[in-house]
Design a protein around this motif. Structure first.
Motif, mmCIF file in Angstrom:
data_model
loop_
_atom_site.group_PDB
_atom_site.id
_atom_site.type_symbol
_atom_site.label_atom_id
_atom_site.label_comp_id
_atom_site.label_asym_id
_atom_site.label_seq_id
_atom_site.Cartn_x
_atom_site.Cartn_y
_atom_site.Cartn_z
ATOM 1 N N VAL A 1 0.852 -1.186 0.000
ATOM 2 C CA VAL A 1 0.000 0.000 0.000
ATOM 3 C C VAL A 1 0.889 1.238 0.000
ATOM 4 C CG1 VAL A 1 -1.709 1.287 1.314
ATOM 5 C CG2 VAL A 1 -1.883 -1.196 1.171
ATOM 6 N N GLU B 1 -3.378 5.380 1.608
ATOM 7 C CA GLU B 1 -4.780 5.047 1.852
ATOM 8 C C GLU B 1 -5.450 6.270 2.472
ATOM 9 O OE1 GLU B 1 -6.235 1.056 3.320
ATOM 10 O OE2 GLU B 1 -6.597 2.300 5.097
ATOM 11 N N LYS C 1 -9.463 8.050 3.525
ATOM 12 C CA LYS C 1 -10.881 7.773 3.773
ATOM 13 C C LYS C 1 -11.672 9.053 3.605
ATOM 14 C CE LYS C 1 -9.631 4.235 7.096
ATOM 15 N NZ LYS C 1 -10.216 2.969 6.948
ATOM 16 N N THR D 1 -13.123 4.075 1.152
ATOM 17 C CA THR D 1 -11.685 3.994 1.404
ATOM 18 C C THR D 1 -10.985 3.808 0.073
ATOM 19 O OG1 THR D 1 -12.027 2.998 3.576
ATOM 20 C CG2 THR D 1 -9.853 2.745 2.601
ATOM 21 N N THR E 1 -7.421 3.188 -1.776
ATOM 22 C CA THR E 1 -6.066 2.684 -1.554
ATOM 23 C C THR E 1 -5.303 2.731 -2.863
ATOM 24 O OG1 THR E 1 -6.892 1.194 0.158
ATOM 25 C CG2 THR E 1 -4.720 0.712 -0.725
ATOM 26 N N THR F 1 -2.001 1.204 -4.629
ATOM 27 C CA THR F 1 -1.058 0.101 -4.446
ATOM 28 C C THR F 1 0.133 0.150 -5.397
ATOM 29 O OG1 THR F 1 -2.389 -1.277 -5.924
ATOM 30 C CG2 THR F 1 -2.819 -1.464 -3.552
ATOM 31 N N GLY G 1 -5.000 0.730 -7.767
ATOM 32 C CA GLY G 1 -5.385 0.583 -6.374
ATOM 33 C C GLY G 1 -6.762 -0.033 -6.239
#
Length: 198
Positions: free
Chosen positions: A68, A71, A73, A79, A81, A83, A97
Motif C-alpha cells: 500500500v 490510503e 478515507k 476507502t 487505496t 497500491t 489501487g
C-alpha cells in the motif's frame, strides 16, 4: 493378418500420442519449481488493460494483497487505496489501487468522473482523477483515447455495499526527477504517493 498388424500399429501409435500429450501437459503445469510466485506475470502491461473499455466488472470481495502506497478515507465511508504508481517507457504513469465501499448504499462514482462535459461519456469512472506535482507546480489529468474515453477504470454497475473494486488510471509522466506526487479524485483527500520505474 495385415488387418491385425495395422490395428496393433494404430493402437500403439495412439498410446504413444496420449502418453506424449500427458507428459507435455504435466511439463507445462510445472511452474518452474523454484517455489517463488511470479507476482508480475498476472498483471498485464498498462496499455492493454481491458477495464478501460468499461465492459467488465472491476468489483471483487477479496482484492489481491499488494504493497500500500497510500490510503485515504472520505465520502461517507469510502476507502481509497493506492497500491502501485509506475512510470512506463511510453511517457506515462499508471496508478492502480482499490476502492472499498463502506457506505450504506451501492456506490456509483458519480463525482469521480470529473466536471468536463467530454468526460460524461465515461459514465461512472475514475476519469476525474489527477496527479499533482507540488515540486513542478503542475497538475496532470487522465489520458484519453481518440474517442475521448479515459484510460481508466469504469465502475460499471457501481460498487456494492461492503465490496472492494480494483481500479487503474493512466497519466502523462511528470519529469524524470519528480518521484513524489499527490493523487486526488472527487472529494477524497489527496493521497501522497511515490512513483517507481517499471
Amino acid at each position: 493378418m495385415d488387418f491385425r498388424h495395422t490395428r496393433k500399429g494404430r493402437t500403439a501409435l495412439c498410446a504413444v500420442a496420449i502418453t506424449a500429450g500427458l507428459l507435455l501437459t504435466v511439463a507445462g503445469c510445472g511452474g518452474g519449481g523454484d517455489g517463488e510466485s511470479d507476482k508480475g506475470a498476472s498483471s498485464p502491461s498498462a496499455p492493454t488493460k481491458s477495464s478501460s473499455s468499461g465492459g467488465g466488472k472491476a468489483e471483487t470481495q477479496t482484492p489481491e494483497t499488494d504493497a500500500v502506497l497510500a490510503e485515504v478515507k472520505g465520502e461517507n465511508g469510502l476507502t481509497l487505496t493506492v497500491t502501485s504508481a509506475k512510470r512506463d517507457q511510453g511517457g506515462f504513469v499508471t496508478v492502480e489501487g482499490t476502492v472499498t465501499n463502506n457506505t450504506d448504499n451501492t456506490w456509483i462514482a458519480a463525482n469521480w468522473r470529473g466536471d468536463e462535459r467530454e468526460l460524461s461519456k465515461n459514465g461512472a469512472s475514475i476519469a476525474g482523477a489527477n496527479l499533482i506535482d507540488q515540486k513542478g507546480k503542475k497538475k496532470y489529468f487522465i489520458l484519453r483515447d481518440t474517442s475521448g474515453r479515459c484510460l481508466c477504470t469504469q465502475f460499471t454497475g457501481g460498487v456494492r455495499q461492503g465490496a472492494t473494486a480494483q481500479w487503474f488510471a493512466q497519466f502523462p509522466a511528470p519529469p524524470a526527477d519528480t518521484t513524489a506526487v499527490d493523487f486526488q479524485v472527487g472529494s477524497m483527500p489527496p493521497a501522497s504517493i511515490e512513483i517507481s520505474e517499471s
